[in-house]
Design a protein around this motif. Structure first.
Motif, PDB file in Angstrom:
ATOM      1  N   ARG A 223      18.581  73.731  29.463  1.00  0.00           N
ATOM      2  CA  ARG A 223      19.562  73.482  30.098  1.00  0.00           C
ATOM      3  C   ARG A 223      20.596  73.945  30.497  1.00  0.00           C
ATOM      4  NH1 ARG A 223      23.571  70.681  26.736  1.00  0.00           N
ATOM      5  NH2 ARG A 223      24.536  68.624  28.330  1.00  0.00           N
ATOM      6  N   THR A 224      21.439  75.090  29.794  1.00  0.00           N
ATOM      7  CA  THR A 224      22.363  75.579  29.623  1.00  0.00           C
ATOM      8  C   THR A 224      22.262  76.341  31.361  1.00  0.00           C
ATOM      9  OG1 THR A 224      23.593  75.127  27.603  1.00  0.00           O
ATOM     10  CG2 THR A 224      24.542  76.918  28.775  1.00  0.00           C
ATOM     11  N   ASP A 225      21.286  76.873  30.934  1.00  0.00           N
ATOM     12  CA  ASP A 225      20.411  78.628  32.002  1.00  0.00           C
ATOM     13  C   ASP A 225      20.747  77.384  33.115  1.00  0.00           C
ATOM     14  OD1 ASP A 225      20.810  80.245  29.513  1.00  0.00           O
ATOM     15  OD2 ASP A 225      18.610  80.074  29.802  1.00  0.00           O
ATOM     16  N   ILE A 226      20.290  76.622  33.610  1.00  0.00           N
ATOM     17  CA  ILE A 226      20.341  75.674  34.666  1.00  0.00           C
ATOM     18  C   ILE A 226      21.268  75.519  35.769  1.00  0.00           C
ATOM     19  CG2 ILE A 226      18.765  73.487  36.009  1.00  0.00           C
ATOM     20  CD1 ILE A 226      16.908  73.751  33.734  1.00  0.00           C
ATOM     21  N   VAL A 227      22.426  74.541  34.438  1.00  0.00           N
ATOM     22  CA  VAL A 227      23.904  74.446  34.846  1.00  0.00           C
ATOM     23  C   VAL A 227      24.710  75.805  35.118  1.00  0.00           C
ATOM     24  CG1 VAL A 227      25.700  73.297  33.657  1.00  0.00           C
ATOM     25  CG2 VAL A 227      23.464  72.767  33.403  1.00  0.00           C
ATOM     26  N   GLU A 228      24.307  77.034  34.802  1.00  0.00           N
ATOM     27  CA  GLU A 228      24.922  78.048  34.692  1.00  0.00           C
ATOM     28  C   GLU A 228      24.318  78.005  36.557  1.00  0.00           C
ATOM     29  OE1 GLU A 228      25.233  80.752  32.056  1.00  0.00           O
ATOM     30  OE2 GLU A 228      26.391  79.064  31.355  1.00  0.00           O
ATOM     31  N   GLN A 229      22.997  77.917  36.281  1.00  0.00           N
ATOM     32  CA  GLN A 229      22.317  78.000  37.873  1.00  0.00           C
ATOM     33  C   GLN A 229      23.397  77.423  39.086  1.00  0.00           C
ATOM     34  OE1 GLN A 229      17.987  79.065  38.024  1.00  0.00           O
ATOM     35  NE2 GLN A 229      17.884  79.434  36.131  1.00  0.00           N
ATOM     36  N   LEU A 230      23.073  75.932  38.852  1.00  0.00           N
ATOM     37  CA  LEU A 230      23.647  74.936  39.923  1.00  0.00           C
ATOM     38  C   LEU A 230      25.173  76.001  40.029  1.00  0.00           C
ATOM     39  CD1 LEU A 230      22.476  71.849  37.893  1.00  0.00           C
ATOM     40  CD2 LEU A 230      21.851  72.571  40.599  1.00  0.00           C
ATOM     41  N   ASP A 231      26.034  75.971  38.784  1.00  0.00           N
ATOM     42  CA  ASP A 231      27.399  76.446  38.921  1.00  0.00           C
ATOM     43  C   ASP A 231      27.638  77.653  39.473  1.00  0.00           C
ATOM     44  OD1 ASP A 231      29.386  74.800  37.400  1.00  0.00           O
ATOM     45  OD2 ASP A 231      28.766  76.580  35.564  1.00  0.00           O
ATOM     46  N   ASP A 232      26.247  78.839  40.091  1.00  0.00           N
ATOM     47  CA  ASP A 232      26.808  80.070  41.013  1.00  0.00           C
ATOM     48  C   ASP A 232      26.494  79.020  42.407  1.00  0.00           C
ATOM     49  OD1 ASP A 232      27.000  81.444  39.101  1.00  0.00           O
ATOM     50  OD2 ASP A 232      24.834  81.778  38.763  1.00  0.00           O
ATOM     51  N   TRP A 233      25.288  78.126  42.393  1.00  0.00           N
ATOM     52  CA  TRP A 233      24.725  77.584  43.392  1.00  0.00           C
ATOM     53  C   TRP A 233      26.230  77.096  44.590  1.00  0.00           C
ATOM     54  CZ3 TRP A 233      25.779  73.021  46.703  1.00  0.00           C
ATOM     55  CH2 TRP A 233      24.748  73.614  47.913  1.00  0.00           C
ATOM     56  N   PHE A 234      26.945  76.634  43.166  1.00  0.00           N
ATOM     57  CA  PHE A 234      28.185  75.935  43.656  1.00  0.00           C
ATOM     58  C   PHE A 234      28.868  76.616  44.188  1.00  0.00           C
ATOM     59  CE2 PHE A 234      26.991  71.822  41.788  1.00  0.00           C
ATOM     60  CZ  PHE A 234      27.036  70.811  43.203  1.00  0.00           C
ATOM     61  N   LEU A 235      29.431  77.875  43.256  1.00  0.00           N
ATOM     62  CA  LEU A 235      30.623  79.274  43.943  1.00  0.00           C
ATOM     63  C   LEU A 235      30.131  80.506  44.876  1.00  0.00           C
ATOM     64  CD1 LEU A 235      30.916  80.752  40.698  1.00  0.00           C
ATOM     65  CD2 LEU A 235      32.729  79.601  41.477  1.00  0.00           C
ATOM     66  N   ASN A 236      28.534  79.682  45.362  1.00  0.00           N
ATOM     67  CA  ASN A 236      28.914  80.536  46.707  1.00  0.00           C
ATOM     68  C   ASN A 236      28.621  79.434  47.543  1.00  0.00           C
ATOM     69  OD1 ASN A 236      26.995  82.445  48.770  1.00  0.00           O
ATOM     70  ND2 ASN A 236      25.602  80.447  48.817  1.00  0.00           N
ATOM     71  N   TYR A 237      28.904  78.179  47.554  1.00  0.00           N
ATOM     72  CA  TYR A 237      28.860  76.734  49.066  1.00  0.00           C
ATOM     73  C   TYR A 237      30.279  77.034  48.427  1.00  0.00           C
ATOM     74  CZ  TYR A 237      27.888  71.650  50.434  1.00  0.00           C
ATOM     75  OH  TYR A 237      28.606  71.086  51.589  1.00  0.00           O
ATOM     76  N   PHE A 238      31.475  76.985  47.766  1.00  0.00           N
ATOM     77  CA  PHE A 238      32.253  77.150  48.719  1.00  0.00           C
ATOM     78  C   PHE A 238      33.177  78.922  48.344  1.00  0.00           C
ATOM     79  CE2 PHE A 238      32.188  73.382  45.255  1.00  0.00           C
ATOM     80  CZ  PHE A 238      32.086  72.241  46.577  1.00  0.00           C
TER      81      PHE A 238
END
Length: 199
Positions: A80-95
């Motif tokens: 669960r934590t690993d997936i949230v951190e993947q989403l964090d990476d997605w948002f960092l790239n998005y912004f």
């Protein structure tokens, strides 16, 4: 491109329903490199863990079964934590091309961790709704659960608004996101003394 918040919630809601078709992980319907793939995957993990958390509270469990469920929960928490951190990476790239304003404020919760709360909320809504349809429960139980369901549905709208506003604030430069990795230690054989001292 970031989907509309209502679509993200719909994917979470459908993921919960999909799991309950056969009480097991459902094939992810989205492309593996897509944002919604991560959302669906995240909710499937949350759904599995929800039911493991139910099982571990059974009073008839043997010690061996209890330990097995606890280890499963630890493993699911890590995923669960690993997936949230993947989403964090997605948002960092998005912004990445957004320049925060000089007076921009940092939000203590990233969009990804807000989505984590929204995913858990969809599970609460599904299972509270189940309680309102029980035929073996007293009317008072149904009434209490109906009232709780109403509150949960209100929370869904609140979190939907919070997520939409947070993303908008970051896009406008009024807020910025800063990622703090969870750095969980209990599953790491090099960081958990109870593990590395046994090596």
């Amino acid at each position: 491109m970031l989907p509309e918040t209502s679509e993200i919630i719909s994917v979470m809601e459908n993921s919960v329903k999909d799991w309950h078709i056969q009480s097991k992980e459902h094939p992810n319907p989205f492309q593996t490199d897509s944002f919604l793939y991560l959302i669906y995957k995240k909710n499937q993990v949350d759904t599995i863990q929800w039911h493991v958390e139910d099982e571990i509270r059974r009073p008839d469990l043997s010690d061996k079964e209890l330990v097995g469920f606890k280890r499963q929960i630890d493993s699911l928490n890590q995923v669960r934590t690993d997936i949230v951190e993947q989403l964090d990476d997605w948002f960092l790239n998005y912004f990445q091309n957004i320049t925060p304003k000089k007076n921009a404020r940092m939000n203590s919760e990233t969009p990804a961790w807000l989505l984590d709360r929204m995913s858990i909320l969809e599970l609460k809504i599904y299972h509270m709704h189940e309680q309102t349809e029980r035929k073996d429960a007293e009317p008072s139980h149904i009434q209490k659960c109906s009232e709780k369901l109403s509150i949960l549905l209100s929370q869904r709208e609140d979190l939907k608004t919070c997520f939409t506003e947070l993303v908008g604030d970051i896009q406008n430069g009024d807020k910025f996101m800063k990622v703090y990795r969870q750095m969980k230690m209990y599953n790491d054989k090099n960081l958990n003394p109870s593990l590395y001292k046994k090596q």
